[in-house]
Scaffold this active site. Structure first.
Site, PDB file in Angstrom:
ATOM      1  N   ASP A   1      43.938  42.632  44.633  1.00 45.54           N
ATOM      2  CA  ASP A   1      43.163  41.936  45.657  1.00 45.54           C
ATOM      3  C   ASP A   1      42.904  40.494  45.227  1.00 45.54           C
ATOM      4  O   ASP A   1      42.005  40.216  44.447  1.00 45.54           O
ATOM      5  CB  ASP A   1      41.823  42.674  45.878  1.00 45.54           C
TER       6      ASP A   1
ATOM      7  N   LYS B   1      39.676  34.624  46.137  1.00 45.83           N
ATOM      8  CA  LYS B   1      38.654  34.892  45.123  1.00 45.83           C
ATOM      9  C   LYS B   1      38.644  33.749  44.108  1.00 45.83           C
ATOM     10  O   LYS B   1      39.696  33.169  43.823  1.00 45.83           O
ATOM     11  CB  LYS B   1      38.971  36.206  44.394  1.00 45.83           C
TER      12      LYS B   1
ATOM     13  N   ASP C   1      41.493  47.663  42.194  1.00 42.69           N
ATOM     14  CA  ASP C   1      41.021  47.822  43.574  1.00 42.69           C
ATOM     15  C   ASP C   1      41.642  49.033  44.277  1.00 42.69           C
ATOM     16  O   ASP C   1      41.521  49.196  45.482  1.00 42.69           O
ATOM     17  CB  ASP C   1      41.287  46.524  44.349  1.00 42.69           C
TER      18      ASP C   1
ATOM     19  N   ASP D   1      39.143  38.612  52.452  1.00 41.98           N
ATOM     20  CA  ASP D   1      38.768  39.348  51.244  1.00 41.98           C
ATOM     21  C   ASP D   1      38.033  40.652  51.597  1.00 41.98           C
ATOM     22  O   ASP D   1      37.834  41.502  50.739  1.00 41.98           O
ATOM     23  CB  ASP D   1      37.888  38.459  50.355  1.00 41.98           C
TER      24      ASP D   1
ATOM     25  N   GLU E   1      39.237  43.153  52.965  1.00 42.48           N
ATOM     26  CA  GLU E   1      40.480  43.819  53.368  1.00 42.48           C
ATOM     27  C   GLU E   1      40.395  45.338  53.252  1.00 42.48           C
ATOM     28  O   GLU E   1      41.105  46.051  53.956  1.00 42.48           O
ATOM     29  CB  GLU E   1      41.662  43.299  52.521  1.00 42.48           C
TER      30      GLU E   1
ATOM     31  N   ARG F   1      38.062  47.497  54.082  1.00 40.22           N
ATOM     32  CA  ARG F   1      37.604  48.175  55.300  1.00 40.22           C
ATOM     33  C   ARG F   1      38.707  48.195  56.360  1.00 40.22           C
ATOM     34  O   ARG F   1      38.758  49.092  57.197  1.00 40.22           O
ATOM     35  CB  ARG F   1      36.312  47.521  55.804  1.00 40.22           C
TER      36      ARG F   1
HETATM   37  N1  BES Z   1      37.738  44.527  46.121  1.00 42.24           N
HETATM   38  C1  BES Z   1      36.582  43.828  46.520  1.00 42.24           C
HETATM   39  C2  BES Z   1      35.288  44.465  46.072  1.00 42.24           C
HETATM   40  C3  BES Z   1      35.044  44.536  44.587  1.00 42.24           C
HETATM   41  C4  BES Z   1      34.210  43.640  43.975  1.00 42.24           C
HETATM   42  C5  BES Z   1      35.586  45.555  43.843  1.00 42.24           C
HETATM   43  C6  BES Z   1      33.969  43.733  42.624  1.00 42.24           C
HETATM   44  C7  BES Z   1      35.352  45.648  42.495  1.00 42.24           C
HETATM   45  C8  BES Z   1      34.537  44.750  41.886  1.00 42.24           C
HETATM   46  C9  BES Z   1      36.543  43.714  48.050  1.00 42.24           C
HETATM   47  O1  BES Z   1      37.750  43.750  48.709  1.00 42.24           O
HETATM   48  C10 BES Z   1      35.871  42.418  48.369  1.00 42.24           C
HETATM   49  O2  BES Z   1      36.394  41.424  47.996  1.00 42.24           O
HETATM   50  N2  BES Z   1      34.729  42.495  49.020  1.00 42.24           N
HETATM   51  C11 BES Z   1      33.985  41.340  49.381  1.00 42.24           C
HETATM   52  C12 BES Z   1      33.532  41.538  50.785  1.00 42.24           C
HETATM   53  C13 BES Z   1      32.982  40.295  51.423  1.00 42.24           C
HETATM   54  C14 BES Z   1      34.067  39.294  51.607  1.00 42.24           C
HETATM   55  C15 BES Z   1      32.365  40.645  52.743  1.00 42.24           C
HETATM   56  C16 BES Z   1      32.791  41.221  48.462  1.00 42.24           C
HETATM   57  O3  BES Z   1      32.216  42.242  48.098  1.00 42.24           O
HETATM   58  O4  BES Z   1      32.438  40.111  48.101  1.00 42.24           O
HETATM   59 ZN    ZN Z   2      39.301  44.759  47.701  1.00 43.45          ZN
HETATM   60 ZN    ZN Z   3      38.682  41.842  48.907  1.00 41.26          ZN
END
Ligand code: BES
Ligand code: ZN
Ligand code: ZN
Length: 504
Positions: A270, A277, A288, A347, A349, A351
């Site tokens: 991811d 990111k 992920d 990001d 993604e 969901r």
């Molecule tokens: N894969 C990440 C979530 C994640 C964060 C997993 C830390 C493991 C450790 C996910 O896809 C993501 O990036 N989520 C975002 C959502 C936001 C953009 C609404 C997040 O949590 O910041």
């Molecule tokens: Zn993710």
């Molecule tokens: Zn993500």
């Protein structure tokens, strides 16, 4: 572990390492004096003097003393005997497993009685010994070259107990099945993303299917396009790797009804996509696919134990990359369900791919569903790195699930999902849903979004972003992939089977 031996006689404790559990007041244990005397030593005096510790999980190593049936002795403190539980046994044996790995021991002997109390039988000790030792001694092989050092792994366990040998053996084997499945899931999480692509994950699932006789379907890009899986396809758009929807079916009954769906997020990497990111936040995103690993691990156990419950596992796998073709914020996509989604953040993604996977599970006959995903950083802010966050729409289902999680010792905490939260997920000027309503309490928005696709089915969402990958060594294993939820998912399916049978 390759071999389990059951002995009745304390004098038969032949092994490299003898493991002695020492609860407070060990002299009260039936047989302790006889046990101590087999060593021809003052074991009880050592306990009194504090040379051998009774505090929970305190380990003291000693060279062999007395007779020479073993080379070394390892004392493990158990605390108050009456407060021992399955979870504490598992933890104690995992601590022993870690120590044994350092000691490079290949055979151990355990006298079971000190680990029991009026609630814990010798069979419980056998299964938690297997689980704990096997989880605690786990190590990811890695890819280092040039090392000649052969890893020694635990290979023979002798249990000393008067209980029925067959039952002990079976209990031990169940513990092993659970722990091996967790360790395999840990391997998947620890694998680098250039090696564990969606296709590789599908190959792994093919192996599981062949091993356990599961029906398997793997949908590639073309099949997804034909079905209209616009959400997973959007996430995959920037990638050179083909996406895969991996579907495993375990049919326990003649008719395909009352099917529990296990749905896993399998993002092999991811980057965040165009909502990129930051460089430090990207490292570690090989993990992920922890939800996918949890589901595959649970299927591995289900395939071995064969509970009376139909199960469909659906894993949505792709990486989330950037290119001229990648999806972008402001895109509007159409999911398999027909619902349209405004992409506000590429990001978010997980969901999206889960939306299509849950819809697929439902169309393929799932009547209840648990989705598992490293979904949001928000769950870490809310609960830390040692608790899995949950959402649900069904109290009874969740209660069954929580019983399972208490049994496995995997901590889960439920967060609310209110009508107001749903309103915010459904707020968009151009589409039915938006994929990123805001950062306030965004674990709830992540899971709640998935909930939009389950309809009336009983549903549990598990956000394992904090628990799937450990930054440092923990109670049951080393840093890296934890294999969290493998044991709980398998346990809940087993419990559902038993409840269904009871209701017939
Ligand atoms: N894969 C990440 C979530 C994640 C964060 C997993 C830390 C493991 C450790 C996910 O896809 C993501 O990036 N989520 C975002 C959502 C936001 C953009 C609404 C997040 O949590 O910041
Ligand atoms: Zn993710
Ligand atoms: Zn993500």
């Amino acid at each position: 572990m390759k071999q389990i031996i059951i002995e009745q006689n304390l004098n038969e404790m032949k092994a490299e390492v003898l493991i002695i559990g020492v609860p407070e007041h060990p002299e009260n244990i039936e047989g302790w004096d006889q046990f101590a005397s087999t060593f021809n030593t003052k074991l009880s005096d050592w306990v009194k003097a504090g040379d051998v510790k009774t505090a929970f999980k305190q380990i003291v190593r000693m060279p062999s003393f007395g007779e020479q049936l073993y080379d070394r002795v390892l004392f493990i403190g158990l605390g108050a005997r009456k407060s021992l539980t399955e979870d504490r046994l598992r933890q104690a044996f995992a601590a022993v497993g870690k120590e044994l790995a350092q000691m490079k021991a290949s055979s151990v002997a355990i006298w079971t009685t000190p680990f029991t109390n009026d609630k814990l039988t010798c069979e419980d000790v056998a299964s938690q010994a297997a689980e704990g030792l096997c989880l605690g001694s786990y190590k990811f092989e890695g890819y280092k070259t040039g090392s000649n050092e052969q890893d020694v792994s635990l290979d023979t366990v002798t249990l000393i107990s008067l209980a029925d040998a067959q039952l002990l053996k079976e209990a031990f084997e169940v513990g092993q099945i659970y722990a091996n499945a967790v360790n395999e899931a840990r391997n998947l999480v620890n694998m680098p993303p250039n090696l564990l692509t969606a296709k590789e994950m599908a190959t792994y699932a093919q192996g599981l299917a062949a091993k356990h006789g599961f029906e398997i379907d793997v949908l590639g890009k073309k099949e997804m396009e034909e079905l209209g899986m616009g959400a997973i396809l959007a996430v995959n758009q920037g990638s050179v790797e083909e996406p895969q929807l991996i579907v495993l079916k375990y049919a326990a009954t003649d008719t395909w009804e009352d099917v529990v769906g296990l749905v896993g997020k399998g993002i092999t990497y991811d980057t965040g996509g165009y909502s990129l990111k930051p460089r430090d936040g990207m490292v570690g995103m090989k993990g992920d696919m922890g939800g996918a690993a949890a589901v595959l691990g649970a299927m591995n156990i289900i395939g071995e134990l064969r509970p009376e419950k139909n199960v469909i596992a659906v894993i949505a796998s792709t990486d989330n990359m950037i290119s001229g073709e990648a999806f972008k914020p402001d895109d509007v996509i159409t999911s398999l369900s027909g619902k349209t989604i405004e992409v506000l953040n590429t990001d978010a993604e997980g969901r999206l791919v889960l939306a299509d996977a849950v819809t697929y599970a439902k169309q393929a006959g799932a009547t209840s569903v648990i989705d598992v995903a490293t979904l949001t950083g928000g769950v870490i802010v809310a609960l830390g790195n040692d608790k899995t966050g949950a959402l649900t729409n069904d109290e009874a289902f969740f209660e069954t699930f929580m019983h399972a999680s208490v049994e496995t010792g995997e901590f889960v905490w439920r967060l609310p999902l209110t009508e107001n939260d749903k309103k915010r997920i459904r707020k968009s000027d151009v589409a039915d849903l938006n994929n990123s309503p805001g950062r306030d309490g965004h674990m709830i928005f992540g899971g709640g979004f998935v909930g939009e696709f389950v309809g009336d089915m009983p549903w549990i969402h598990l956000d394992i972003a904090g628990t799937s990958d450990a930054a440092s060594a923990h109670d049951l294993g080393p840093k890296g992939g934890t294999g969290v939820m493998v044991r709980t998912l398998a346990t809940v399916v087993t419990r559902m089977a038993n409840t269904d049978l009871a209701n017939e």
